[in-house]
Design an enzyme around this catalytic site. Structure first.
Site, short mmCIF file in Angstrom:
data_model
loop_
_atom_site.label_atom_id
_atom_site.label_comp_id
_atom_site.label_asym_id
_atom_site.label_seq_id
_atom_site.Cartn_x
_atom_site.Cartn_y
_atom_site.Cartn_z
N ASP A 294 0.88 -1.33 -0.02
CA ASP A 294 -0.11 0.13 -0.02
C ASP A 294 0.98 1.28 -0.01
O ASP A 294 0.36 2.32 -0.44
CB ASP A 294 -0.88 0.01 1.38
N TYR A 378 -9.49 0.73 3.29
CA TYR A 378 -8.88 0.68 4.50
C TYR A 378 -8.50 2.11 4.89
O TYR A 378 -8.25 2.91 3.79
CB TYR A 378 -7.69 -0.24 4.87
#
Length: 626
Positions: A294, A378
């Protein structure tokens, strides 16, 4: 106003640099992935004095019409020189918003994908229908589809349906359907259809109008500092209770602290996340390949939130703005990107003397520096805490929406527990590697591992109750590949052997880890090779300016890099400019309470002074009890 070498980039600096890049003959129609300050060599920064000129180099990464791994362009603002490096197909620059937009558009216009969605009862025939379709592009590396030529930039697209613009689409997955998008060829290379699955019937909304009535009885909690805050801010430099540091945002590493010192004594030159990975453990073909990096694959810094008083931050707040860039090269200013405030933290120390019936107590507080990033489903909050006793803490707060699968019945619940009707969520990990560039008391440092050793039964230890702390000097890079061991109370200590405290002992700081996991994926798996930093909780290297990325500089479509390559020569770290790499994280076994939005889950670590002071450094705190 003078500029420090580490100050975040201004709007004018970015605009000037973009114009210079556009003039380059070897960059044709750029689409930018990121912009950031290429940090000046450490020795130059440390020698900088107020009023000195600062070398400012703007670093861009992006892609253009060339079918390679993209470009890196370093723009020296003083000389107006541009150094362009082409990036290989094997290890490409981060994805940009143009990549995401292209993947979404190609998926929504692909006849095979539309037919598969229609066969599932999903309306896709009008523009209004397609607006209700949420496409989530995922990185295509690690497990590339055979229909995507080697070296091509690729993404996988999964999809959801929103009832309207504010709906939580994750409640309605279009399951069993993946579009493999070849970004380089600008086509959908393959549509994988694993069979129809029923759409979960329940909504997953958590926006204001759809929440239950607010619970009663919670009275207002107000934090006030009527005499003002205790910190001083000069641009991006902060001073608070002896601490002195600089704050900024890196396009990959997110929130960064620079030149952190305490009472004029250096502690850390640079402290920040280096990379992170989110590997999934489910056999379901919708999830089995997932292990997104990420930070490095999508540029964590690009996804920073603008924080709101009373919501993300509470108290007397100081905010820092940050300038980013969109894929077209236009500056995007994120206001209130970094939040800083003080907060009470209970008692700092206390003792009540039963004989004299007297006692003393002092209260603790901490300085909080935070930033929050949202990547897909997220949300990640990174919080640096500085305490009055010299403790430094990093806490990661994880929230947002869990990944989901539509299931008519519970199947393989050990890998994907049920969280709602016809909805399961895969077991997965979130693993974060932090890079800590030490300069404890301004000199070369050493690394020790501390373990508690139980002493054998003997005449001196007849009941086997004795134990001791054993310190081991870690002298080579291979020795420093270590894992957490709570059963041995394991910790790691950074020591400056040339600096002594009042007892004649070398000063030190201890890394106190939590009981956190390492990567569960097999060492031979693509996941493990690409996120090798997560195989160990600790790595250590001698400082090298270019060794800043735990998984390597460019991770899109790559097969691995970073720390294994850095440590391959097993360099001497016995007494050096020491860099510590610490991997923390959580293994998330989803539960019904995580739906439709998960309560915050936490992980982190502490850095604690050990002999850095001669005695309790908070004895001088003012008393407040009457």
């Amino acid at each position: 106003m003078s500029v420090h070498p580490l100050d975040p980039l201004s709007v004018q600096e970015i605009e000037t640099a973009v114009a210079l890049v556009r003039e380059q003959d070897d960059i044709n129609t750029p689409f930018f992935s990121s912009v950031g300050l290429l940090e000046t060599e450490k020795s130059v920064v440390k020698a900088h004095q107020p009023g000195d000129g600062a070398v400012r180099v703007v670093q861009f990464r992006g892609v253009d019409e060339a079918r390679d791994g993209g470009f890196q362009a370093d723009v020296d603002l003083s000389t107006k020189q541009v150094d362009v490096k082409r990036v290989s197909l094997a290890s490409q620059v981060p994805y940009s918003f143009s990549d995401f937009e292209l993947a979404v558009r190609l998926t929504k216009t692909n006849a095979e994908w539309l037919a598969a969605a229609r066969a599932r009862g999903v309306a896709v025939d009008t523009e209004a229908d397609l607006k209700r379709i949420q496409i989530d592009p995922w990185p295509g590396g690690g497990y590339p589809h055979p229909d995507v030529p080697q070296g091509h930039r690729a993404m996988r697209c999964i999809a959801f349906v929103r009832d309207d613009a504010t709906d939580n689409g994750y409640a309605h997955p279009i399951d069993g359907l993946i579009a493999h998008v070849d970004i380089t060829a600008r086509t959908v290379a393959c549509v994988e259809d694993f069979g129809r699955r029923p759409m979960p019937p329940e909504p997953g909304r958590f926006d204001g109008p759809n929440l239950p009535p607010a619970r009663p009885g919670l009275q207002p909690l107000e934090i006030e500092q009527p005499q003002g805050t205790s910190f001083e801010v000069d641009g991006y430099r902060v001073r608070w209770q002896g601490y002195d540091f600089r704050v900024g945002i890196h396009p990959v590493h997110g929130l960064v602290l620079h030149q952190l010192s305490l009472n004029g004594r250096p502690l850390l030159y640079r402290a920040a996340l280096s990379d992170m990975v989110v590997p999934y453990g489910d056999s379901d073909p919708m999830h089995s390949w997932k292990h997104v990096l990420d930070a490095s694959e999508v540029c964590l810094g690009n996804f920073i939130n603008s924080l709101k008083l009373g919501c993300d931050c509470l108290g007397e707040i100081h905010y820092f703005d940050i300038n980013l860039i969109n894929h077209q090269g236009k500056v995007r200013t994120v206001e209130h990107a970094i939040c800083m405030h003080e907060e009470d933290y209970g008692i700092q120390w206390k003792h009540f003397d039963a004989l004299s019936r007297t006692g003393e107590v002092r209260r603790s507080r901490r300085l909080v520096i935070s930033a929050i990033f949202t990547i897909g489903n997220y949300d990640y909050g990174f919080f640096w805490y500085l305490y009055l006793d010299g403790t430094i803490q990093m806490e990661v707060k994880l929230t947002g929406i869990v990944g989901v699968s539509a299931k008519a019945q519970v199947v393989n619940a050990g890998q994907s527990p049920q969280i709602a009707q016809n909805l399961t969520s895969p077991v997965h990990q979130h693993l974060f590697c932090f890079r800590l560039d030490w300069e404890l008391d301004g000199g070369a440092n050493q690394l020790f591992e501390n373990n508690i050793e139980v002493l054998p039964i003997s005449d001196d230890n007849p009941h086997g109750t004795q134990f001791q702390n054993v310190a081991t000097h870690l002298t080579r890079e291979q020795d420093a590949k270590r894992n957490v061991a709570p059963e041995r109370n394991r910790s790691w200590k950074v020591v400056n052997p040339e600096s002594r405290n009042g007892l004649g002992l070398p000063v030190a700081y201890k890394l106190l880890p939590q009981g956190v996991p390492t990567l569960f994926a097999s060492a031979d798996s693509p996941t493990s090779k690409r996120a090798a930093f997560a195989r160990h909780n600790l790595w250590a290297t001698p400082y090298a300016r270019d060794e800043i990325a735990a998984s390597g500089a460019n991770t899109v479509m790559h097969s691995g890099g970073g720390l294994p390559a850095y440590t391959a020569d097993n360099r001497d770290i016995s007494h050096c400019d020491l860099v510590m790499w610490h991997t923390i994280g959580v293994t998330h076994v989803p539960r019904p309470e995580d739906w439709p939005v998960m309560p915050v889950e936490y992980c982190g670590f502490h850095l604690i002074p050990v002999g850095f002071f001669d005695r309790n450094p908070t004895l001088d705190l003012p008393g407040h009890c009457t």
